[in-house]
Scaffold this active site. Structure first.
Site, short mmCIF file in Angstrom:
data_model
loop_
_atom_site.label_atom_id
_atom_site.label_comp_id
_atom_site.label_asym_id
_atom_site.label_seq_id
_atom_site.Cartn_x
_atom_site.Cartn_y
_atom_site.Cartn_z
N PRO A 84 0.90 -1.13 0.03
CA PRO A 84 -0.06 -0.03 0.03
C PRO A 84 0.96 1.32 0.01
O PRO A 84 2.10 1.03 0.70
CB PRO A 84 -0.64 -0.10 1.36
CG PRO A 84 -0.68 -1.43 1.78
CD PRO A 84 0.55 -1.91 1.05
N CYS A 85 0.28 2.45 -0.67
CA CYS A 85 1.16 3.52 -0.77
C CYS A 85 0.69 4.48 0.32
O CYS A 85 1.73 5.57 0.26
CB CYS A 85 0.80 4.25 -2.23
SG CYS A 85 -1.00 4.77 -2.25
#
Length: 382
Positions: A84-85
């Site tokens: 996930p960013c």
């Protein structure tokens, strides 16, 4: 056909959100034509259902859960994905201890257990300037977990590959069978030679194969559910099912009507400014911004349906003429990401918005898939 483990990146415990970009990555790699899927990991149930609806209709290889619990790793030629960013994004806290920033270690484990020849690791632009990126690079040095891989890093803008959106991503490609070429750019802001001009929203919404009329009246998704792994989930919806607006109050519509293409909250008269905006006259220049017909969209976020979150007002605006005073619909945001009407979506409006906003644009993924396929089919060493 090359065997591909799609999206082996999932989520972690501690309530961290899982990766929701594997649909765009998978779509692009399959569109390239050299790949087939052998496994996928996704913690979010609706996102996993969307993946299965498009790429695994009998749910034969979709694992729903924490990647740390994923143990039946298939033997494949390539693993694609990324953590996930949110922990790396400029919009987040950028906390080095954020558990979401540690998911690359699970990605490394899957690469090793799959005996893959190559891997593709995708994340936000900022990832290349994080401590986690340096740790990933060190893992490919002598004595590291990925020491048999040579890694290459590319900073790519989706608009350069035909996506009607400016979205810059860090792509790390690891290979133990030889280096890869940089993906071939097809578009440019200022076209030269064989390069085409960046695609604008007019071309994407009105002139392409997917026609999305600016006038929208529907607010709710159709009543439809599908069974996924023994549970019911909303969907599967076609692109035009997502051409939905919201119910706006009159004051909001008046605000939106004052903002021309390319403008933002800074162009509102004082009486229409929120009190906090009057006190803060700098920063957040995209807030309540209107897009422009003949330019790509800005980077889609997960709350693109809220104009107060960024430059997401529809580009149709004519002083004294027809105005469209709303944010992008889910369908418009999906098209701005490079999806077409082949793609199906599962989940609530909010769940689908997260999937769209976190996706990798398929045209960008397809360009990356092209250089990976060239290396895998050549197969020669260093």
């Amino acid at each position: 056909m090359v065997r591909l483990a799609c999206g082996c990146v999932g989520g972690t415990l501690h309530h961290a959100r899982s990766l929701r970009r594997l649909r765009g990555l998978t779509r692009g790699f399959l569109d390239e034509g050299s790949f087939d899927t052998a496994g996928a990991v996704e913690k979010d149930f609706a996102a996993a259902a969307t993946y299965a609806a498009n790429f695994d209709p009998i749910a034969a290889h979709t694992f729903v859960g924490d990647i740390a619990d994923y143990r039946d790793v298939p033997r494949v030629d390539l693993v694609i994905g990324g953590p996930p960013c949110q922990g790396f994004s400029a919009l987040g806290r950028r906390d080095p201890d954020d558990v979401r920033n540690q998911l690359w270690r699970e990605f490394v484990r899957v690469v090793r257990e799959s005996d893959a020849q190559m891997f593709v690791f995708e994340n936000v632009d900022r990832f290349a300037r994080t401590p986690e990126f340096e740790l990933l690079r060190r893992a490919a040095h002598a004595g590291g977990e990925l020491s048999e891989f040579r890694t290459q890093v590319f900073r790519l803008n989706a608009a350069d590959f035909g996506t009607p959106q400016k979205r810059i991503r860090t792509i790390v490609i690891g290979s133990r069978i030889g280096s890869v070429a940089e993906p071939v750019q097809t578009h440019a802001k200022v076209p030269v030679g064989a390069l085409s001009r960046w695609r604008g929203l007019r071309e994407a919404f009105l002139e392409g194969p997917v026609r999305l009329e600016p006038e929208v009246r529907e607010v709710w998704l159709p009543e439809s559910t599908v069974d996924f792994q023994g549970e019911s989930v909303e969907g599967a919806f076609k692109l035009h099912d997502l051409h939905l607006t919201r119910q706006y109050d009159l004051t909001s519509e008046i605000r939106y009507a004052h903002i021309a293409p390319g403008q933002s909250r800074f162009h509102l008269p004082d009486e229409l400014q929120y009190p906090c905006w009057r006190r803060h006259t700098k920063g957040a220049g995209d807030v309540l911004g209107r897009l422009e017909w003949d330019k790509p969209a800005v980077t889609m976020r997960t709350e693109f349906f809220r104009p107060e979150k960024g430059r997401f007002l529809h580009p149709q605006w004519e002083n004294g003429g027809v105005q469209i005073n709303r944010a992008l619909t889910h369908a418009e945001a999906a098209v701005a990401q490079g999806f077409d009407d082949r793609h199906m979506w599962c989940g609530s409006k909010a769940a689908i918005a997260r999937q769209i906003g976190n996706a990798v644009p398929p045209p960008l993924a397809e360009a990356v898939a092209g250089v990976v396929a060239q290396r895998l089919t050549a197969g020669d060493g260093y």
